[in-house]
Design a protein around this motif. Structure first.
Motif, PDB file in Angstrom:
ATOM      1  N   ASP A  31       0.896  -0.980  -0.034  1.00  0.00           N
ATOM      2  CA  ASP A  31       0.049  -0.158   0.001  1.00  0.00           C
ATOM      3  C   ASP A  31       0.940   1.075   0.089  1.00  0.00           C
ATOM      4  O   ASP A  31       2.008   1.084  -0.162  1.00  0.00           O
ATOM      5  CB  ASP A  31      -1.017  -0.036   1.190  1.00  0.00           C
ATOM      6  CG  ASP A  31      -0.225  -0.248   2.452  1.00  0.00           C
ATOM      7  OD1 ASP A  31       1.137   0.082   2.502  1.00  0.00           O
ATOM      8  OD2 ASP A  31      -0.841  -0.357   3.616  1.00  0.00           O
ATOM      9  N   ASN A  32       0.140   2.315   0.268  1.00  0.00           N
ATOM     10  CA  ASN A  32       1.084   3.746  -0.040  1.00  0.00           C
ATOM     11  C   ASN A  32       1.594   3.966   1.454  1.00  0.00           C
ATOM     12  O   ASN A  32       1.345   5.104   2.208  1.00  0.00           O
ATOM     13  CB  ASN A  32       0.124   4.706  -0.192  1.00  0.00           C
ATOM     14  CG  ASN A  32      -0.279   4.577  -1.768  1.00  0.00           C
ATOM     15  OD1 ASN A  32       0.448   4.372  -2.675  1.00  0.00           O
ATOM     16  ND2 ASN A  32      -1.579   4.578  -2.126  1.00  0.00           N
ATOM     17  N   ASN A  53      -7.628   8.639  -0.995  1.00  0.00           N
ATOM     18  CA  ASN A  53      -6.648   7.896  -1.615  1.00  0.00           C
ATOM     19  C   ASN A  53      -5.533   8.371  -2.353  1.00  0.00           C
ATOM     20  O   ASN A  53      -5.923   9.523  -2.996  1.00  0.00           O
ATOM     21  CB  ASN A  53      -7.194   6.748  -2.376  1.00  0.00           C
ATOM     22  CG  ASN A  53      -8.142   5.884  -1.404  1.00  0.00           C
ATOM     23  OD1 ASN A  53      -9.644   6.231  -1.482  1.00  0.00           O
ATOM     24  ND2 ASN A  53      -7.870   4.941  -0.604  1.00  0.00           N
ATOM     25  N   ILE A  54      -4.470   7.736  -2.659  1.00  0.00           N
ATOM     26  CA  ILE A  54      -3.418   8.038  -3.696  1.00  0.00           C
ATOM     27  C   ILE A  54      -3.960   7.464  -4.759  1.00  0.00           C
ATOM     28  O   ILE A  54      -4.082   6.372  -5.051  1.00  0.00           O
ATOM     29  CB  ILE A  54      -2.184   7.693  -3.362  1.00  0.00           C
ATOM     30  CG1 ILE A  54      -1.779   8.090  -1.785  1.00  0.00           C
ATOM     31  CG2 ILE A  54      -1.091   7.967  -4.297  1.00  0.00           C
ATOM     32  CD1 ILE A  54      -1.508   9.508  -1.809  1.00  0.00           C
ATOM     33  N   LEU A  55      -4.196   8.278  -5.867  1.00  0.00           N
ATOM     34  CA  LEU A  55      -5.035   7.798  -7.137  1.00  0.00           C
ATOM     35  C   LEU A  55      -4.134   8.488  -8.418  1.00  0.00           C
ATOM     36  O   LEU A  55      -3.316   9.313  -8.137  1.00  0.00           O
ATOM     37  CB  LEU A  55      -6.319   8.210  -7.446  1.00  0.00           C
ATOM     38  CG  LEU A  55      -7.359   7.681  -6.505  1.00  0.00           C
ATOM     39  CD1 LEU A  55      -8.733   8.197  -6.584  1.00  0.00           C
ATOM     40  CD2 LEU A  55      -7.506   6.209  -6.301  1.00  0.00           C
ATOM     41  N   SER A  56      -4.047   7.608  -9.429  1.00  0.00           N
ATOM     42  CA  SER A  56      -3.433   8.238 -10.604  1.00  0.00           C
ATOM     43  C   SER A  56      -4.243   8.962 -11.260  1.00  0.00           C
ATOM     44  O   SER A  56      -5.407   8.624 -11.596  1.00  0.00           O
ATOM     45  CB  SER A  56      -3.087   7.003 -11.490  1.00  0.00           C
ATOM     46  OG  SER A  56      -2.286   7.228 -12.733  1.00  0.00           O
ATOM     47  N   ASN A  86       1.499  -3.910  -7.602  1.00  0.00           N
ATOM     48  CA  ASN A  86       0.846  -3.726  -6.541  1.00  0.00           C
ATOM     49  C   ASN A  86       0.153  -2.583  -6.454  1.00  0.00           C
ATOM     50  O   ASN A  86      -1.135  -2.467  -6.223  1.00  0.00           O
ATOM     51  CB  ASN A  86       1.648  -3.932  -5.179  1.00  0.00           C
ATOM     52  CG  ASN A  86       2.094  -5.425  -4.968  1.00  0.00           C
ATOM     53  OD1 ASN A  86       1.441  -6.285  -5.188  1.00  0.00           O
ATOM     54  ND2 ASN A  86       3.449  -5.331  -4.496  1.00  0.00           N
ATOM     55  N   PHE A  87       0.759  -1.409  -6.937  1.00  0.00           N
ATOM     56  CA  PHE A  87       0.038  -0.199  -6.962  1.00  0.00           C
ATOM     57  C   PHE A  87      -0.978  -0.202  -8.002  1.00  0.00           C
ATOM     58  O   PHE A  87      -2.189   0.341  -7.721  1.00  0.00           O
ATOM     59  CB  PHE A  87       1.093   1.025  -7.143  1.00  0.00           C
ATOM     60  CG  PHE A  87       0.309   2.325  -7.310  1.00  0.00           C
ATOM     61  CD1 PHE A  87      -0.062   2.943  -6.086  1.00  0.00           C
ATOM     62  CD2 PHE A  87       0.237   3.015  -8.497  1.00  0.00           C
ATOM     63  CE1 PHE A  87      -0.720   4.505  -6.090  1.00  0.00           C
ATOM     64  CE2 PHE A  87      -0.472   4.227  -8.654  1.00  0.00           C
ATOM     65  CZ  PHE A  87      -0.924   4.891  -7.615  1.00  0.00           C
ATOM     66  N   ALA A  88      -0.793  -0.805  -9.287  1.00  0.00           N
ATOM     67  CA  ALA A  88      -1.762  -1.157 -10.096  1.00  0.00           C
ATOM     68  C   ALA A  88      -2.972  -1.747  -9.714  1.00  0.00           C
ATOM     69  O   ALA A  88      -4.155  -1.272 -10.223  1.00  0.00           O
ATOM     70  CB  ALA A  88      -1.055  -1.556 -11.521  1.00  0.00           C
ATOM     71  N   LYS A  89      -2.685  -2.800  -9.164  1.00  0.00           N
ATOM     72  CA  LYS A  89      -3.746  -3.432  -8.697  1.00  0.00           C
ATOM     73  C   LYS A  89      -4.689  -2.809  -7.543  1.00  0.00           C
ATOM     74  O   LYS A  89      -5.915  -2.926  -7.549  1.00  0.00           O
ATOM     75  CB  LYS A  89      -3.304  -4.880  -8.056  1.00  0.00           C
ATOM     76  CG  LYS A  89      -2.698  -5.991  -9.138  1.00  0.00           C
ATOM     77  CD  LYS A  89      -2.415  -7.289  -8.690  1.00  0.00           C
ATOM     78  CE  LYS A  89      -0.999  -7.221  -7.940  1.00  0.00           C
ATOM     79  NZ  LYS A  89      -0.491  -8.461  -7.545  1.00  0.00           N
ATOM     80  N   ARG A  90      -4.004  -2.074  -6.735  1.00  0.00           N
ATOM     81  CA  ARG A  90      -4.582  -1.382  -5.632  1.00  0.00           C
ATOM     82  C   ARG A  90      -5.560  -0.432  -6.364  1.00  0.00           C
ATOM     83  O   ARG A  90      -6.726  -0.026  -5.800  1.00  0.00           O
ATOM     84  CB  ARG A  90      -3.793  -0.829  -4.825  1.00  0.00           C
ATOM     85  CG  ARG A  90      -4.242   0.013  -3.771  1.00  0.00           C
ATOM     86  CD  ARG A  90      -3.385   0.723  -2.589  1.00  0.00           C
ATOM     87  NE  ARG A  90      -3.855   1.212  -1.628  1.00  0.00           N
ATOM     88  CZ  ARG A  90      -4.333   1.174  -0.609  1.00  0.00           C
ATOM     89  NH1 ARG A  90      -4.584  -0.349  -0.327  1.00  0.00           N
ATOM     90  NH2 ARG A  90      -5.029   2.167   0.280  1.00  0.00           N
ATOM     91  N   GLN A  91      -5.089   0.335  -7.381  1.00  0.00           N
ATOM     92  CA  GLN A  91      -5.922   1.440  -8.179  1.00  0.00           C
ATOM     93  C   GLN A  91      -7.336   0.802  -8.701  1.00  0.00           C
ATOM     94  O   GLN A  91      -8.104   1.187  -8.471  1.00  0.00           O
ATOM     95  CB  GLN A  91      -5.171   1.839  -9.385  1.00  0.00           C
ATOM     96  CG  GLN A  91      -3.892   2.907  -9.163  1.00  0.00           C
ATOM     97  CD  GLN A  91      -4.298   4.065  -8.399  1.00  0.00           C
ATOM     98  OE1 GLN A  91      -4.586   4.996  -8.766  1.00  0.00           O
ATOM     99  NE2 GLN A  91      -4.154   4.105  -6.980  1.00  0.00           N
TER     100      GLN A  91
END
Length: 889
Positions: free
Chosen positions: A13-14, A410-413, A441-446
């Protein structure tokens, strides 16, 4: 092992090494979240001019900034060229109503590098030495109409004599909560020039809105003239160490209500205090002489010689007792640089061309810099806060009123942190593909976050974007989920089936929403509205039609056919470890057959979406008088059915006996359905089976039109609208009024969707990428046995894969220098094309001119144009089997 990969593996996670990052947006003014106006006038409720004086409710903004993962502590750079009447604290641009093609940032800045954990980051800001032409940009843009090009900063001539500073902002992490910062300003002029640099730290204002849990104000304290002590209840203590500043300046991140609203201020040192102090050249009364507050800056004023440079260093750290904070600075800095290079050397090991490596690395940098802390509690926003800086009057127009459940933090792209500083659901799906190569992992979390119960509507709808969460984006999230799964599996050796299963359940809710809401007649033909393609049709498809009735959409139906196949493939993969999911695979197989039947046969009132005369798919208009007609516009709408394609091989089917048995039963007992899909009983290359909306003839006919250079095929990719409509516009007459769709290769000529988006000719990366992905699946089935003419009418015959690689090259050529040294994306901008100090700098635009490849729209929307990084990988991967085609131009 590579150090950056070790850091990535420590947390998913972040937090940890990703607790701090470039999460500060570039524009908070003019956003829906900050709009408390009665009539939803977001652009004017807080303007650029107001922004320096207004404390924000939901976020913060800055240039080249960083923050923690909840946006409590923010750090960014401000500058003053000793000519402007305001500090350069934020990037300037035109609001939606001001721009002749909608909102438009009017600055020159570039994201140059970043690792996924942000252990090293670099960006460049080009700051004019003459007075920044704010008024001229506004006035000239207002004079221009939609047929005129946009008036850019370089058009003002302010860079013509090289009177500007190249300001490089760089960060390197000494540890998880320990940042090293360097700012290097180069004077590109032939004479000395003064520059004031103001590295600024502040707290997001949480104390002004009347919530007891946030009443305690965090504190910044000056220690001597070189240290700022940071005290925050949630985050603890930090220090900002400043190497040899001229002094420290303090004020508070509170609204200057006296300036904005004629009301007394809460305190003597408001948000714009540092600005006022610097611009007034030291006038007292604006900054706190006791060096305490909630916003502070270190001041560095330097006279930079002609062609010279100056560098400042800072350190922001949770190590608050360092006596020599810069003793190990250079050693740590060089270590992080080497680690960043090692990470990218491994990631880019297949890319050997130096220029393509540079393009790809900057595309990756843009993807990583465009992360943002996105905060929006819709219920609180609609109600208003207990204690507002301006009394809350209530809203006549309550935007997003049916989304009160939505609570994002959240932290989002982001597509772009200035022009689109808010998540857009279908943009985000494309972002995850490129992000998966950097940080799976970040991509999946998004993808997981957007499907969470505090985002997704209880009825199953995925929120579109903050201007209207209820708008309908194309259903690409199942496709993105599968692609991210594949990329992760390819890079790490094992697939995250748990991620697939969690996403599948939420996607099932969304799929059901589509079936219940967008299949008006229950006949497996779908509408959906604009579906991300904005002004591609003759009418605004997201609004009621002027004559009443409704449209059955070739793209809506194509998207849903694609959705069923994506869900089918995901269900098959989960079934390998959870056999019960074979029932779901069967369900989506049958659903696909019903959509295929509806789309390829006579539809309602005996009108089919497929036109046998033109050999193309069109939308069908149904009027209240029960009349039906094809809207014969040759657009991306008719290419989207190509997206509905999936390959299943015998090895997979043999592991799923229940699913295989059900498939065979349906095909045996429902020959009417079996005959409408491609040749299931004729295995292709490698014993594969093809599921597709298009049988051989229709597939070839669509490809023939798509690869025709007088229609869809540009030198730089596939156009959104056929060039056929340049000389033969489509016209629709209603009550003596003519509605027209004409090929327009550049910016929009109309105001539909704000006028800053155009699908009537330009090249868009996301749909090009989907076409490429689909073509490669067709090749997987047909192999080299099926040959097509490419380009159409050229007499050249090749395999689908060879043609696909050619399309990939055309897209890459937007960014790669041609034989004359020009970069298509920069069009006729001589400065960007030829100036040595502009070389090696890439902008990843929103879309591109359909004829010449020039960049258009948001010029930092690395978001989905970041797919160029994936296409460079594709180019190398698929050329390995095409020995006859040389690598490169």
């Amino acid at each position: 092992m590579i150090a950056e990969k070790i850091r990535l593996s420590e947390r998913t996670d972040n937090k940890g090494w990703k607790k701090w990052g470039p999460y500060l947006t570039e524009r908070a003014w003019g956003t829906v979240r900050e709009d408390y106006s009665p009539y939803g006038d977001a652009w004017n409720f807080i303007s650029h001019d107001m922004a320096r004086s207004k404390a924000y409710r939901w976020g913060e903004e800055g240039i080249g900034g960083i923050s923690d993962n909840k946006g409590h502590i923010c750090f960014a750079l401000a500058f003053w060229n000793h000519k402007d009447n305001i500090l350069k604290e934020r990037l300037f641009g035109l609001s939606g109503p001001e721009g002749n093609h909608g909102e438009d940032v009017k600055e020159l800045y570039y994201y140059l590098d970043s690792t996924p954990t942000h252990s090293y980051m670099k960006m460049l800001y080009k700051y004019p030495q003459q007075e920044f032409p704010y008024n001229r940009l506004v006035i000239e843009s207002s004079r221009r109409n939609r047929q005129d090009p946009e008036f850019e900063l370089t058009d003002t001539g302010i860079f013509d004599n090289d009177e500007y500073f190249d300001i490089f902002i760089e960060y390197a992490k000494a540890d998880q909560n320990d940042w090293l910062v360097t700012v290097t300003a180069h004077n590109r002029a032939d004479h000395a020039a003064p520059l004031t640099l103001l590295p600024t730290i502040w707290f997001r204002n949480t104390w002004s809105w009347g919530y007891p849990q946030y009443n305690a104000r965090p504190i910044l304290n000056g220690i001597g003239n070189r240290q700022i002590e940071v005290n925050h209840k949630q985050l603890g203590k930090y220090k900002l160490y400043c190497e040899s500043p001229d002094g420290l300046l303090f004020c508070d991140n509170d609204t200057n209500t006296e300036r904005l609203y004629g009301r007394p201020n809460a305190g003597p040192y408001s948000k714009d205090g540092i600005n006022n102090h610097i611009i007034s050249r030291g006038k007292k009364g604006f900054v706190n002489p006791h060096q305490i507050g909630t916003k502070a800056a270190a001041r560095y004023t330097r006279e930079i010689p002609a062609g010279g440079s100056t560098t400042i260093r800072l350190r922001f750290s949770d190590q608050t007792t360092l006596t020599q904070p810069f003793a190990d600075f250079d050693t740590l800095w060089q270590q992080r640089l080497k680690e960043a290079d090692a990470y990218y050397d491994d990631l880019q090991k297949n890319v050997t061309d130096t220029e393509l490596r540079a393009i790809q690395r900057q595309a990756y940098a843009g993807m990583l810099w465009n992360k943002q802390f996105y905060y929006y509690n819709v219920n609180e926003w609609l109600k208003g806060d207990p204690k507002m800086p301006v009394p809350f009057q209530g809203r006549v127009y309550a935007r997003n009123e049916t989304w009160r459940h939505m609570y994002t933090a959240n932290i989002l792209s982001m597509p772009d942190k200035w022009e689109y500083p808010w998540f857009a659901a279908w943009d985000l799906a494309f972002h995850t593909l490129t992000l998966a190569r950097l940080d799976p992992n970040f991509a999946k979390r998004q993808l997981a976050v957007i499907l969470r119960e505090y985002y997704m509507h209880p009825n199953g709808q995925i929120p579109a974007y903050e201007w209207n969460f209820s708008d309908v984006n194309p259903p690409v999230h199942a496709w993105a989920t599968w692609k991210v799964y594949e990329i992760d599996k390819d890079m790490n050796g094992t697939g995250d089936v748990g991620f697939l299963e969690r996403a599948f359940h939420k996607l099932l809710l969304n799929f059901t929403w589509w079936v219940n809401r967008k299949d008006v007649e229950g006949n497996n033909i779908f509408g959906g509205g604009f579906l991300g393609l904005d002004n591609i049709g003759v009418f605004d498809r997201s609004q009621p039609l002027p004559m009443g009735g409704h449209i059955e959409q070739a793209d809506g139906t194509g998207w849903m056919a694609m959705y069923t196949l994506n869900m089918l493939r995901i269900a098959c993969e989960i079934s390998l470890t959870r056999p019960v999911y074979q029932d779901m695979a069967s369900k989506f197989f049958e659903h696909f057959l019903h959509i295929a039947s509806a789309m390829n046969n006579l539809g309602k009132n005996h009108i089919s979406l497929w036109d046998e005369v033109d050999q193309f798919y069109y939308d069908v208009l149904h009027t209240p008088g029960r009349d039906s007609r094809l809207l014969k516009i040759r657009s991306m709408v008719g290419l989207i059915p190509l997206f509905a394609v999936e390959i299943l091989d015998e090895e997979l089917l043999s592991k799923l006996p229940d699913f295989k048995r059900r498939v065979e039963w349906v095909l045996t007992n429902r020959p009417d359905l079996a005959s409408l899909i491609s040749r299931w009983n004729e295995p292709g290359k490698g014993q594969t089976h093809l599921l597709s909306l298009l049988r051989g003839h229709r597939m070839k006919m669509i490809m023939r039109r798509m690869f025709d250079e007088s229609e869809f095929l540009s030198d730089y990719g596939i156009r959104a609208l056929s060039k056929y409509h340049e000389k033969t516009p489509y016209q629709f007459e209603l009550n003596s009024e003519i509605f027209q769709v004409r090929y327009v290769p550049a910016e929009s000529e109309m105001s539909m969707f704000g006028g800053n988006s155009n699908w009537r000719g330009p090249i868009w990366f996301p749909v090009n990428f989907l076409l490429i992905d689909s073509l490669l699946k067709f090749y997987q089935y047909y192999g080299d046995d099926l040959e097509i003419e490419y380009p159409t009418h050229s007499g050249q015959v090749m395999s689908i894969k060879e043609a696909t690689v050619q399309v990939i090259d055309r897209l890459i050529n937007i960014f790669r220098r041609d034989d004359s040294g020009r970069i298509a994306a920069y069009g006729n901008d001589a400065k960007m094309q030829n100036d040595p100090n502009f070389q090696g700098l890439y902008l990843f635009y929103e879309y591109f001119h359909g004829d010449v490849g020039a960049g258009l729209g948001a010029n930092h929307q690395t978001g989905w144009t970041g797919l160029i990084a994936d296409l460079i990988e594709y180019s190398y991967k698929y050329r390995t089997e095409l020995v006859a085609l040389p690598v490169g131009r």
